[in-house]
Design a protein around this motif. Structure first.
Motif, short mmCIF file in Angstrom:
data_model
loop_
_atom_site.label_atom_id
_atom_site.label_comp_id
_atom_site.label_asym_id
_atom_site.label_seq_id
_atom_site.Cartn_x
_atom_site.Cartn_y
_atom_site.Cartn_z
N ALA A 1 -8.39 13.15 9.36
CA ALA A 1 -7.24 12.47 8.93
C ALA A 1 -7.63 10.98 8.21
CB ALA A 1 -6.14 12.35 9.81
N SER A 2 -7.22 10.68 7.08
CA SER A 2 -7.34 9.51 6.44
C SER A 2 -6.57 8.30 7.00
CB SER A 2 -7.22 9.84 4.89
OG SER A 2 -7.97 10.53 4.29
N GLY A 3 -7.03 7.09 7.07
CA GLY A 3 -6.17 5.96 7.64
C GLY A 3 -5.47 5.47 6.50
N GLY A 4 -4.39 4.81 6.84
CA GLY A 4 -3.73 4.15 5.97
C GLY A 4 -4.18 2.98 5.32
N SER A 5 -3.98 2.34 4.09
CA SER A 5 -4.57 1.34 3.52
C SER A 5 -4.05 0.14 3.49
CB SER A 5 -4.49 1.51 1.89
OG SER A 5 -5.76 2.55 1.72
N GLY A 6 -4.40 -1.05 3.48
CA GLY A 6 -3.82 -2.31 3.69
C GLY A 6 -3.02 -2.73 2.33
N GLY A 7 -2.06 -3.52 2.85
CA GLY A 7 -0.96 -4.21 1.89
C GLY A 7 -1.80 -5.23 1.16
N GLY A 8 -1.22 -5.37 -0.25
CA GLY A 8 -1.98 -6.41 -1.12
C GLY A 8 -1.66 -7.90 -0.96
N ALA B 1 0.83 -1.22 0.09
CA ALA B 1 -0.14 0.13 -0.08
C ALA B 1 0.87 1.26 -0.07
CB ALA B 1 -0.93 0.12 1.46
N ASP B 2 0.37 2.25 -0.55
CA ASP B 2 0.94 3.58 -0.37
C ASP B 2 0.07 4.74 0.24
OD1 ASP B 2 2.58 5.97 -0.86
OD2 ASP B 2 2.51 5.92 -3.08
N MET B 3 0.11 4.82 1.54
CA MET B 3 -0.80 5.73 1.92
C MET B 3 -2.06 5.39 1.62
SD MET B 3 1.52 7.72 3.54
CE MET B 3 0.63 9.06 4.33
N ALA B 4 -2.93 6.20 1.14
CA ALA B 4 -4.53 5.88 0.99
C ALA B 4 -4.76 5.01 -0.19
CB ALA B 4 -5.20 7.19 1.09
N MET B 5 -3.73 4.65 -0.93
CA MET B 5 -3.84 3.79 -1.93
C MET B 5 -3.59 2.45 -1.66
SD MET B 5 -2.12 3.56 -5.71
CE MET B 5 -2.47 2.41 -7.10
N ALA B 6 -4.57 1.35 -1.65
CA ALA B 6 -4.31 -0.09 -1.11
C ALA B 6 -3.50 -0.92 -1.98
CB ALA B 6 -5.78 -0.61 -0.91
N GLY B 7 -2.89 -1.91 -1.59
CA GLY B 7 -2.25 -2.85 -2.51
C GLY B 7 -3.15 -3.57 -3.27
N PRO B 8 -2.79 -4.54 -4.13
CA PRO B 8 -3.70 -5.45 -4.73
C PRO B 8 -4.73 -6.32 -4.02
CG PRO B 8 -1.71 -6.26 -5.13
CD PRO B 8 -1.48 -4.79 -4.48
N THR C 1 -5.54 -13.20 0.57
CA THR C 1 -6.57 -12.17 1.07
C THR C 1 -5.35 -10.89 1.41
OG1 THR C 1 -7.93 -13.59 1.86
CG2 THR C 1 -8.41 -11.36 2.57
N GLY C 2 -5.98 -9.83 1.33
CA GLY C 2 -5.14 -8.59 1.47
C GLY C 2 -5.31 -8.18 2.78
N GLY C 3 -4.53 -7.10 3.27
CA GLY C 3 -4.65 -6.41 4.54
C GLY C 3 -5.86 -5.41 4.41
N SER C 4 -5.88 -4.63 5.89
CA SER C 4 -7.17 -4.08 6.16
C SER C 4 -6.66 -2.55 6.69
CB SER C 4 -7.86 -4.48 7.55
OG SER C 4 -8.46 -5.65 7.00
N GLY C 5 -7.42 -1.52 6.20
CA GLY C 5 -6.99 -0.32 6.60
C GLY C 5 -7.20 0.08 7.69
N GLY C 6 -6.45 1.05 8.16
CA GLY C 6 -6.73 1.90 9.49
C GLY C 6 -7.78 3.04 9.51
N VAL D 1 4.50 -6.33 0.69
CA VAL D 1 3.09 -6.17 0.69
C VAL D 1 2.91 -5.34 2.03
CG1 VAL D 1 2.65 -8.21 -0.57
CG2 VAL D 1 2.76 -8.44 1.96
N GLY D 2 3.46 -4.19 2.34
CA GLY D 2 3.63 -3.64 3.52
C GLY D 2 2.18 -2.42 3.46
N GLY D 3 1.77 -2.42 4.75
CA GLY D 3 0.61 -1.40 4.82
C GLY D 3 1.01 0.14 4.62
N GLY D 4 -0.03 0.87 4.35
CA GLY D 4 0.08 2.43 4.30
C GLY D 4 0.25 3.10 5.40
N GLY D 5 0.86 4.29 5.39
CA GLY D 5 0.89 5.00 6.60
C GLY D 5 -0.25 5.77 6.32
#
Length: 380
Positions: free
Chosen positions: A221-228, A138-145, A205-210, A246-250
């Motif tokens: 403030a927007s939570g980070g997105s989950g990794g793919g 993930a890249d901040m608010a953009m989730a991984g696949p 399965t992918g990760g979850s958002g904050g 496949v790390g999570g977003g800040g």
């Protein structure tokens, strides 16, 4: 190991099976079926895919990628185009739809960026070599696949509370393989809960958002997105001398509006890596770490909190510092740790920081690989 028949239609409803081909190896229909029939006889099964989908994986090309390449699982495309077989969308045995890319031998020699709304499965019916970075993070608010955006996913972090005068609490970090950190409290406003664990090796399965930070309606403030989620399967040898991330977003920075500062948001959790081969070689690195939580803004929002950083392949993202008197965001998880809680600030009208995202999951099927892995890889 499951036992199954591979059935291929051969005109007028007739079926072809492996025992027929063993007795008639020169039959044109058996030659056309290629390695798929051999796979049945030697017990090669692609994790997460149905028998019907496995029967489609008969491409005999060798594919080498030596330029920066983007795989988009929402569109089902590879840019620039390569050979091999692409199945844009197909059901797993259990879990969300996936995109599949297959060839006989695959070499990844330059950075592969994977984006989109579905997990990706790469299958080499012989050998798979990874000498580059495979980025499905993930890249901040953009989730991984296949990952969840803020407040989305089975382990989504809770949203921070607001409305107690100017005080707002932090959002919780997303959870997956490990729990997310709770958001920091803000002057009698409880922080959002950290996301729970979920999932297993049965589903890619992918990760979850904050969670969002507590705030006035106009400026949370927007939570980070989950990794793919990504799976690499080789019928024979998988050689990894690069890295898979496949790390999570800040979480984004906490701001302020109408004279009221916001609480920090939670970081996203790491996603999933699944490796399958008869032999694992190389000295690569695997990462499914959590993203950092955002720092809370000052009381009136005149000084913003800092954003949490994205996870890296070796470590969780750093929590963002708070604005004047705002609580700091929690660090994202790595290794066997859980997401760090956001810092509370319970002084009058102050704001808490967001929690750090939890780790994702890393599985292997075959002999235990020796790759550096955060969190530790487990047998799936």
């Amino acid at each position: 190991m499951r036992a199954w028949w591979l059935l291929l239609a051969v005109g007028c409803g007739k079926q072809l099976n492996p025992e027929f081909c063993a007795a008639h190896p020169d039959d044109s229909r058996c030659l056309a079926a290629g390695d798929a029939l051999t796979d049945v006889n030697d017990g090669f099964n692609v994790a997460h895919l149905s028998v019907a989908t496995e029967a489609m994986l008969t491409n005999t090309e060798n594919v080498t990628i030596l330029s920066f390449t983007t795989i988009d699982t929402a569109m089902g495309t590879i840019d620039p185009p390569v050979g091999g077989l692409v199945i844009p969308s197909v059901a797993q045995d259990s879990g969300p739809m996936v995109m599949v890319f297959q060839a006989a031998n695959i070499t990844l020699g330059e950075t592969i960026t994977v984006i989109g709304d579905k997990p990706l499965i790469i299958v080499a019916t012989n050998d798979l070599v990874v000498n580059a970075v495979v980025d499905a993070a993930a890249d901040m608010a953009m989730a991984g696949p296949g990952g969840g955006q803020q407040t989305m996913g089975m382990g989504a972090g809770g949203t921070g509370g607001g409305g107690n005068n100017l005080a707002d609490s932090g959002g919780g970090g997303g959870g997956f393989g490990g729990v997310g950190g709770a958001g920091g409290d803000g002057d009698n406003r409880m922080g959002g809960d950290g996301g729970a664990t979920y999932g297993d090796a049965m589903s890619l399965t992918g990760g979850s958002g904050g969670g969002r930070g507590g705030a006035p309606a106009a400026c949370p403030a927007s939570g980070g997105s989950g990794g793919g989620a990504i799976q690499l399967t080789a019928r024979d040898t998988l050689t990894l001398d690069g890295s898979i991330d496949v790390g999570g977003g800040g979480a984004s920075a906490a701001a302020g509006c109408s004279g009221d500062g916001a609480g920090g948001a939670g970081g996203g959790s790491g996603g999933m890596i699944f490796l399958q081969a008869r032999v694992f070689a190389g000295a690569g690195t695997l990462g499914a770490n959590g993203g950092g939580g955002g720092g809370g803004a000052s009381q009136s929002g005149t000084t913003f909190g800092m954003a949490g950083s994205n996870a890296t392949v070796t470590s969780g993202g750093m929590g963002g510092s708070g604005g004047s008197s705002g609580g700091r965001g929690g660090n994202g998880a790595s290794g066997t740790n859980v997401g760090q809680e956001g810092v509370s600030n319970t002084s009058s009208d102050q704001n808490g920081g967001g929690g750090g995202g939890g780790t994702g999951r890393i599985f292997y099927r075959g002999p235990q690989p020796s790759y550096a892995s955060s969190p530790p890889a487990t047998n799936g």
